[in-house]
Design an enzyme around this catalytic site. Structure first.
Site, PDB file in Angstrom:
ATOM      1  CB  CYS A 144      -0.944  -0.006   1.192  1.00  0.00           C
ATOM      2  SG  CYS A 144      -0.189  -0.582   2.711  1.00  0.00           S
ATOM      3  CG  HIS A 163      -0.637   4.046   4.503  1.00  0.00           C
ATOM      4  ND1 HIS A 163      -1.277   3.714   5.669  1.00  0.00           N
ATOM      5  CD2 HIS A 163      -0.190   2.863   3.971  1.00  0.00           C
ATOM      6  CE1 HIS A 163      -1.230   2.396   5.829  1.00  0.00           C
ATOM      7  NE2 HIS A 163      -0.579   1.859   4.815  1.00  0.00           N
TER       8      HIS A 163
END
Ligand code: A2P
Length: 341
Positions: A133, A246
């Site tokens: 990710c 994130h």
């Protein structure tokens, strides 16, 4: 190998997990041509039900016969499950799109971000890997810069949400936050230290070179996706007490000089990217605003203070979506487009 069909039999392995649930909702939201949806997980959740297109579907226990009649299997149940079951799925005639790290660096396994390297998919892929990710959102932002100015060096620090460690970690942050505010003792199950109100410079296991496995994923996967082994990458990956999305502070050095305005234009024209960059109005990418959306949001784009050929930016994306489920479904879309054309 995938044969052209009107609608495809799709299985989601790890359907009850943080990413698996997003895979179901993403297939639904993007109207992926699903003939039948099979939800697979461990014995722990066999018999539970999940919602898909307004219906309840029963979760089945993953076993060696799970892939009979399945065309496309999306895996997100950890590396060990992928190692064991992806070859079984392929043997059953199924194409696997794997969200774990098990196959990403394997020679011959395409590692795909559809906006960045669709041609790496190849003719007859069997297992296709979905990148880590933190790598996905970074390479989406790096790709147009690399194409125009050729990247030599990247220094990146990540601020990664707990959902990247799965459902249990989301619960751990919730419970610890409550416990700390109530002055009660905290319980640690997922992380070795308190994650509530703390930052852990530790994601995945540490390797002999002093870097964590997560950090080395960013190095190796970025080079594989951009097809350039010469890019120097210096990563520090940090878990922060954020539930979803994130964030990354990225420093990029290029061969050619550039201006911040050029980079803003380049990024705003790249598919999947949204530039939010008006710091004077307090507008910049934020984890809470990126959550639940599929975009890669870039801002705080500014030239390095000393170097003509270096730039800094801040990039944020929902790790469960573009960083995992959405990217996997986009790979499936690319795959069926290939067999249809
Ligand atoms: P289960 O819910 O039955 O444990 P997360 O990343 O949120 O922790 O989710 C991991 C996903 O992987 C869950 O759906 C989990 O199922 C599934 N899973 C974990 N281990 C196995 C296994 N051995 N076989 C099948 N599914 C597994």
């Amino acid at each position: 190998m995938l044969n052209k069909k009107e609608n495809y039999e799709v299985a989601v392995v790890g359907a009850t997990g943080a990413v698996g649930r997003r895979m179901l909702s993403t297939l639904e939201e993007r109207n992926f041509p699903v003939a039948g949806l099979t939800a697979l997980a461990s014995a722990r959740s066999a018999g539970q039900t999940l919602r898909y297109q307004g219906r309840s579907i029963e979760v089945r226990q993953l076993n060696e016969n799970s892939f009979k009649g399945i065309d496309i299997a999306l895996f997100s149940a950890g590396g060990a499950v992928s190692r064991q079951y992806a070859p079984i799925a392929v043997e059953s005639g199924c194409v696997v799109i794997d969200n774990s790290s098990a196959w990403r660096m394997e020679k011959g396994v395409p590692l795909i971000v559809p906006e960045v390297n669709p041609d790496a998919l190849g003719d007859k892929p069997e297992i296709i890997a979905n990148p880590n990710c933190s790598t996905v959102q970074m390479v989406v932002a790096l790709k147009p810069i690399h194409d125009r100015y050729r990247i030599r060096r990247v220094v990146v620090s990540t601020y990664q949400s707990v959902s990247g460690s799965g459902q249990k970690a989301i619960k751990e942050l919730e419970q610890q936050s409550r416990a700390v505010l109530d002055g009660k003792p905290i319980e640690k199950k997922v992380y070795p230290h308190q994650i509530a109100f703390n930052c852990l410079p530790h994601i995945d296991v540490f390797l002999d070179n002093g870097y964590s496995k997560e950090e080395m994923k960013m190095v190796n996967e970025t080079r594989k996706i951009l097809g350039d082994e010469s890019i120097e990458i210096s990563p520090t990956t940090v878990r922060v007490p954020v539930f979803y999305s994130h964030s990354e502070a990225v420093y990029v050095e290029t061969e050619q000089p550039m201006t911040a305005e050029e980079i803003k234009k380049l990024l705003s024209e790249f598919p999947g990217v949204r530039v939010v960059d008006a710091p004077g109005k307090n507008e910049y990418p934020l984890a809470v605003e990126a959550a639940g959306k599929g975009e890669v949001v870039v801002g705080r784009i500014r030239k390095d203070l000393a170097r003509e050929n270096a730039i800094n930016f801040w990039v944020v994306s929902d790790n469960l979506l573009k960083g995992a489920a959405l990217n996997a479904v986009q790979i499936a879309e690319l795959l069926i487009k290939r067999v249809s054309s």
